[in-house]
Scaffold this motif. Structure first.
Motif, PDB file in Angstrom:
ATOM      1  N   ARG A   1       0.700  -1.290  -0.042  1.00 30.43           N
ATOM      2  CA  ARG A   1       0.047  -0.137  -0.096  1.00 30.43           C
ATOM      3  C   ARG A   1       0.903   1.331   0.004  1.00 30.43           C
ATOM      4  NH1 ARG A   1      -5.433  -0.725   0.883  1.00 30.43           N
ATOM      5  NH2 ARG A   1      -6.066  -2.722   1.652  1.00 30.43           N
ATOM      6  N   ASN A   2       1.898   1.195   0.435  1.00 27.11           N
ATOM      7  CA  ASN A   2       2.898   2.266   0.289  1.00 27.11           C
ATOM      8  C   ASN A   2       4.291   2.001  -0.221  1.00 27.11           C
ATOM      9  OD1 ASN A   2       3.421   5.004   1.172  1.00 27.11           O
ATOM     10  ND2 ASN A   2       4.332   4.307   3.221  1.00 27.11           N
ATOM     11  N   LEU A   3       4.153   1.405  -1.450  1.00 24.28           N
ATOM     12  CA  LEU A   3       5.491   1.310  -2.317  1.00 24.28           C
ATOM     13  C   LEU A   3       6.230   2.761  -2.238  1.00 24.28           C
ATOM     14  CD1 LEU A   3       4.121  -1.175  -4.830  1.00 24.28           C
ATOM     15  CD2 LEU A   3       5.731  -1.656  -2.824  1.00 24.28           C
ATOM     16  N   ASP A   4       7.620   2.422  -2.439  1.00 24.79           N
ATOM     17  CA  ASP A   4       8.407   3.857  -3.003  1.00 24.79           C
ATOM     18  C   ASP A   4       8.256   3.758  -4.494  1.00 24.79           C
ATOM     19  OD1 ASP A   4      10.390   5.308  -3.743  1.00 24.79           O
ATOM     20  OD2 ASP A   4      11.958   4.434  -2.127  1.00 24.79           O
ATOM     21  N   LEU A   5       7.349   4.677  -4.815  1.00 27.10           N
ATOM     22  CA  LEU A   5       6.987   4.856  -6.218  1.00 27.10           C
ATOM     23  C   LEU A   5       8.383   5.229  -6.987  1.00 27.10           C
ATOM     24  CD1 LEU A   5       3.380   6.363  -5.875  1.00 27.10           C
ATOM     25  CD2 LEU A   5       4.053   3.932  -6.305  1.00 27.10           C
ATOM     26  N   LYS A   6       9.176   6.137  -6.584  1.00 22.06           N
ATOM     27  CA  LYS A   6      10.244   6.635  -7.481  1.00 22.06           C
ATOM     28  C   LYS A   6      11.047   5.078  -7.701  1.00 22.06           C
ATOM     29  CE  LYS A   6      10.723  11.250  -5.844  1.00 22.06           C
ATOM     30  NZ  LYS A   6      11.547  12.303  -5.403  1.00 22.06           N
ATOM     31  N   ARG A   7      11.096   4.472  -6.572  1.00 25.21           N
ATOM     32  CA  ARG A   7      12.164   3.114  -6.793  1.00 25.21           C
ATOM     33  C   ARG A   7      11.365   2.248  -7.764  1.00 25.21           C
ATOM     34  NH1 ARG A   7      13.846  -1.061  -2.097  1.00 25.21           N
ATOM     35  NH2 ARG A   7      15.292  -2.351  -3.209  1.00 25.21           N
ATOM     36  N   VAL A   8       9.965   2.175  -7.551  1.00 25.90           N
ATOM     37  CA  VAL A   8       9.252   1.131  -8.520  1.00 25.90           C
ATOM     38  C   VAL A   8       9.432   1.589 -10.143  1.00 25.90           C
ATOM     39  CG1 VAL A   8       7.126   0.662  -9.220  1.00 25.90           C
ATOM     40  CG2 VAL A   8       7.457   0.646  -6.971  1.00 25.90           C
ATOM     41  N   LYS A   9       9.160   2.988 -10.215  1.00 21.31           N
ATOM     42  CA  LYS A   9       9.431   3.380 -11.544  1.00 21.31           C
ATOM     43  C   LYS A   9      10.654   3.224 -12.062  1.00 21.31           C
ATOM     44  CE  LYS A   9       8.261   7.450 -14.253  1.00 21.31           C
ATOM     45  NZ  LYS A   9       8.179   9.153 -14.513  1.00 21.31           N
ATOM     46  N   SER A  10      11.834   3.408 -11.218  1.00 24.62           N
ATOM     47  CA  SER A  10      13.177   3.234 -11.767  1.00 24.62           C
ATOM     48  C   SER A  10      13.409   1.761 -12.008  1.00 24.62           C
ATOM     49  CB  SER A  10      14.116   3.744 -10.781  1.00 24.62           C
ATOM     50  OG  SER A  10      14.006   2.912  -9.701  1.00 24.62           O
ATOM     51  N   LEU A  11      12.717   0.964 -11.378  1.00 22.94           N
ATOM     52  CA  LEU A  11      13.044  -0.743 -11.788  1.00 22.94           C
ATOM     53  C   LEU A  11      12.321  -1.080 -12.972  1.00 22.94           C
ATOM     54  CD1 LEU A  11      12.953  -1.954  -8.237  1.00 22.94           C
ATOM     55  CD2 LEU A  11      14.608  -1.821  -9.551  1.00 22.94           C
ATOM     56  N   LEU A  12      11.074  -0.426 -13.226  1.00 21.07           N
ATOM     57  CA  LEU A  12      10.354  -1.031 -14.380  1.00 21.07           C
ATOM     58  C   LEU A  12      11.132  -0.553 -15.683  1.00 21.07           C
ATOM     59  CD1 LEU A  12       6.702  -0.273 -12.775  1.00 21.07           C
ATOM     60  CD2 LEU A  12       7.832  -2.571 -13.292  1.00 21.07           C
ATOM     61  N   LYS A  13      10.693  -1.331 -16.847  1.00 19.41           N
ATOM     62  CA  LYS A  13      11.177  -1.035 -18.144  1.00 19.41           C
ATOM     63  C   LYS A  13      10.211   0.215 -18.656  1.00 19.41           C
ATOM     64  CE  LYS A  13      13.330  -5.130 -19.807  1.00 19.41           C
ATOM     65  NZ  LYS A  13      13.205  -6.174 -20.885  1.00 19.41           N
ATOM     66  N   GLU A  14       9.110   0.067 -18.356  1.00 25.34           N
ATOM     67  CA  GLU A  14       8.158   0.969 -18.641  1.00 25.34           C
ATOM     68  C   GLU A  14       7.078   1.332 -17.435  1.00 25.34           C
ATOM     69  OE1 GLU A  14       7.493   2.390 -21.726  1.00 25.34           O
ATOM     70  OE2 GLU A  14       9.201   1.163 -22.508  1.00 25.34           O
ATOM     71  N   PRO A  15       6.619   2.452 -17.294  1.00 23.47           N
ATOM     72  CA  PRO A  15       5.858   2.817 -15.992  1.00 23.47           C
ATOM     73  C   PRO A  15       4.308   2.435 -16.011  1.00 23.47           C
ATOM     74  CG  PRO A  15       6.117   4.746 -17.360  1.00 23.47           C
ATOM     75  CD  PRO A  15       6.915   3.605 -18.242  1.00 23.47           C
ATOM     76  N   VAL A  16       4.120   1.133 -16.321  1.00 20.74           N
ATOM     77  CA  VAL A  16       2.799   0.667 -16.568  1.00 20.74           C
ATOM     78  C   VAL A  16       2.492  -0.035 -15.248  1.00 20.74           C
ATOM     79  CG1 VAL A  16       1.118  -1.062 -17.537  1.00 20.74           C
ATOM     80  CG2 VAL A  16       3.035   0.209 -19.003  1.00 20.74           C
ATOM     81  N   PHE A  17       1.382   0.428 -14.477  1.00 20.81           N
ATOM     82  CA  PHE A  17       1.000  -0.131 -13.151  1.00 20.81           C
ATOM     83  C   PHE A  17      -0.342  -0.281 -13.181  1.00 20.81           C
ATOM     84  CE2 PHE A  17       2.302   0.732  -8.686  1.00 20.81           C
ATOM     85  CZ  PHE A  17       1.271   0.236  -7.964  1.00 20.81           C
ATOM     86  N   VAL A  18      -0.793  -1.779 -13.145  1.00 25.12           N
ATOM     87  CA  VAL A  18      -2.083  -2.128 -13.169  1.00 25.12           C
ATOM     88  C   VAL A  18      -2.514  -2.513 -11.701  1.00 25.12           C
ATOM     89  CG1 VAL A  18      -3.770  -3.809 -14.214  1.00 25.12           C
ATOM     90  CG2 VAL A  18      -1.829  -2.944 -15.324  1.00 25.12           C
TER      91      VAL A  18
END
Length: 434
Positions: free
Chosen positions: A393-410
């Protein structure tokens, strides 16, 4: 008072531990010698918050014990609970009562003085009468009564549900048996929890009716969510608007990928089959079963659409595999439909669940299981949340975005806000929200 709990699965173990917490002497029985040995060593075979400490406390106090010997447990017991599995029968969807009837026969052979035999397992209407018939055949002349005492435990909060229930339902035509059950549940009388005394048949049907109604409520809001997407409405606000009506209530109005678990899928199907057998079909429940099954299949298509219409050669990170948070239960989980469909469409899947991965490994071949959420995200083309564990529920969104190839979040559980996710730079998809 002495209680024998036949079956040390989810219902039996939780119920046995809670009765022992009330001060009752409880013996839990299971034919699985390995499980019983682990329980004797303090190892709990399921994940349920608070259960390990509760079992350890009462075992140490001598109120809770474990055995593989049904006959030894039943001898001298005042109340014997049947808490064995009643899975959907292959081929026709009826509840499989094999274990219930087998337990009844063994109980009949072992019981000595007057015994109250209680069906705690979820069973179709008429099962109690069949148990009664078996006991009369196996144990002619022995004194007993049969009671239906359905459980209403939610996985993840089962101990609280047992200790502070909305209600306790006791189905019996015997005043003597009702008095024994009242004594057993005396701690709940003292805190003024409702105890509803009914016939056997009424108690049995009450359990199925409750689960079917909640299943319909979930399915209803899921279909409303689909309509919201088409008309530009927000399902969260719709749910709040109708849930504040006291006649409806706010619980079970959370849109998502469909219900799963050990109860709702098999109980709705069993109720449908029972109603059809009696010539009184329940069309609403029939539709609920059909819509929910189809919804799980549709979720993979949503993920594929969010990825541009194809996941061929792509890697999808999945967070959450169990059917709900705070359990390790994978039974009928939406992930069991979604992940294979993504694989069939050409995707590789990396997944993480805080408690369910041991069970999931045998059910989801070809999936890469990761040590935490961020490892699952490394190099993935999209992230999907299937189960709403608090850890997600409280993921580090900057880190999430940096790890993904594309910023797709479902987000299939709507645990993030669309505006905030767009502002964070994600191509964000959720359920029933513009």
């Amino acid at each position: 008072m002495r209680v024998a709990m036949i079956g040390s699965g989810y219902v039996g173990l939780v119920s046995g531990a809670c009765f022992s917490e009330f001060g009752t002497e409880v013996v839990c029985v299971d034919k699985d010698a390995g499980k019983i040995e682990r329980l004797k060593q303090g190892e709990i075979p399921i994940f349920e918050p608070g259960l390990e400490d509760l079992v350890a406390k009462n075992a140490e106090a001598g109120r809770l014990s474990f055995t593989t010997s049904l006959s030894e447990a039943v001898k001298g017991a005042d109340v014997v609970f049947i808490a064995v599995g009643t899975p959907s029968r292959r081929g026709d969807g009826h509840a499989d009562l094999t274990f219930v009837f087998q337990a009844a026969r063994e109980i009949g052979e072992a019981m000595e003085g007057y015994t109250v035999v209680v069906t705690k397992s979820t069973v179709p209407v008429g099962t109690g009468r069949q148990v009664e018939k078996i006991l009369k055949e196996v144990a002619p002349g022995k004194k007993f009564d049969v009671v239906s005492n359905p459980e209403f435990l939610r996985e993840g909060s089962a101990i609280d549900d047992f200790m502070r229930p909305d209600r306790v339902v006791i189905g019996s035509s015997s005043k003597r048996a009702a008095d024994v059950m009242a004594q057993l549940y005396r701690p709940l009388y003292l805190i003024e929890k409702p105890i509803l005394h009914t016939s056997l048949e009424t108690a049995e049907l009450t359990k199925y009716a409750a689960n079917a109604f909640l299943s319909m409520k979930i399915t209803f809001i899921n279909e409303v969510a689909d309509l919201c997407e088409q008309v530009g409405a927000n399902v969260h606000d719709v749910a709040k608007g109708i849930g504040l009506d006291g006649r409806i209530g706010r619980k079970f109005l959370h849109a998502g990928p469909g219900y799963g678990g050990s109860c709702f899928p098999k109980d709705t199907l069993a109720l449908v089959k029972t109603a059809q057998d009696y010539g009184s079909p329940i069309r609403l429940v029939e539709a609920t079963v059909e819509v929910n099954d189809e919804r799980k299949k549709q979720m993979a298509a949503r993920i594929i659409e969010a990825c541009g219409g194809s996941v061929e050669g792509k890697t999808i990170a999945v967070l959450g595999l169990t059917f709900k948070p705070n359990t390790d239960d994978m039974r009928e989980a939406p992930s069991l439909e979604i992940l294979p469909a993504l694989q069939k469409a050409g995707a590789s899947v990396r997944a993480y669940d805080p408690e369910g991965m041991d069970e999931a490994e045998s059910l989801l071949p070809g999936v890469t299981f990761c040590k935490d959420a961020y490892e699952a995200l490394e190099g993935a083309d999209a992230l999907t949340i299937i189960t709403e564990w608090n850890a997600f529920r409280n993921l580090d969104l900057k880190r999430v975005k940096s790890l993904l190839k594309e910023p797709v979040f479902v987000d299939l559980r709507n645990i993030y806000e669309p505006a905030a996710m767009r502002e964070a730079g994600f191509r964000y998809s959720s359920i029933g929200r513009p």
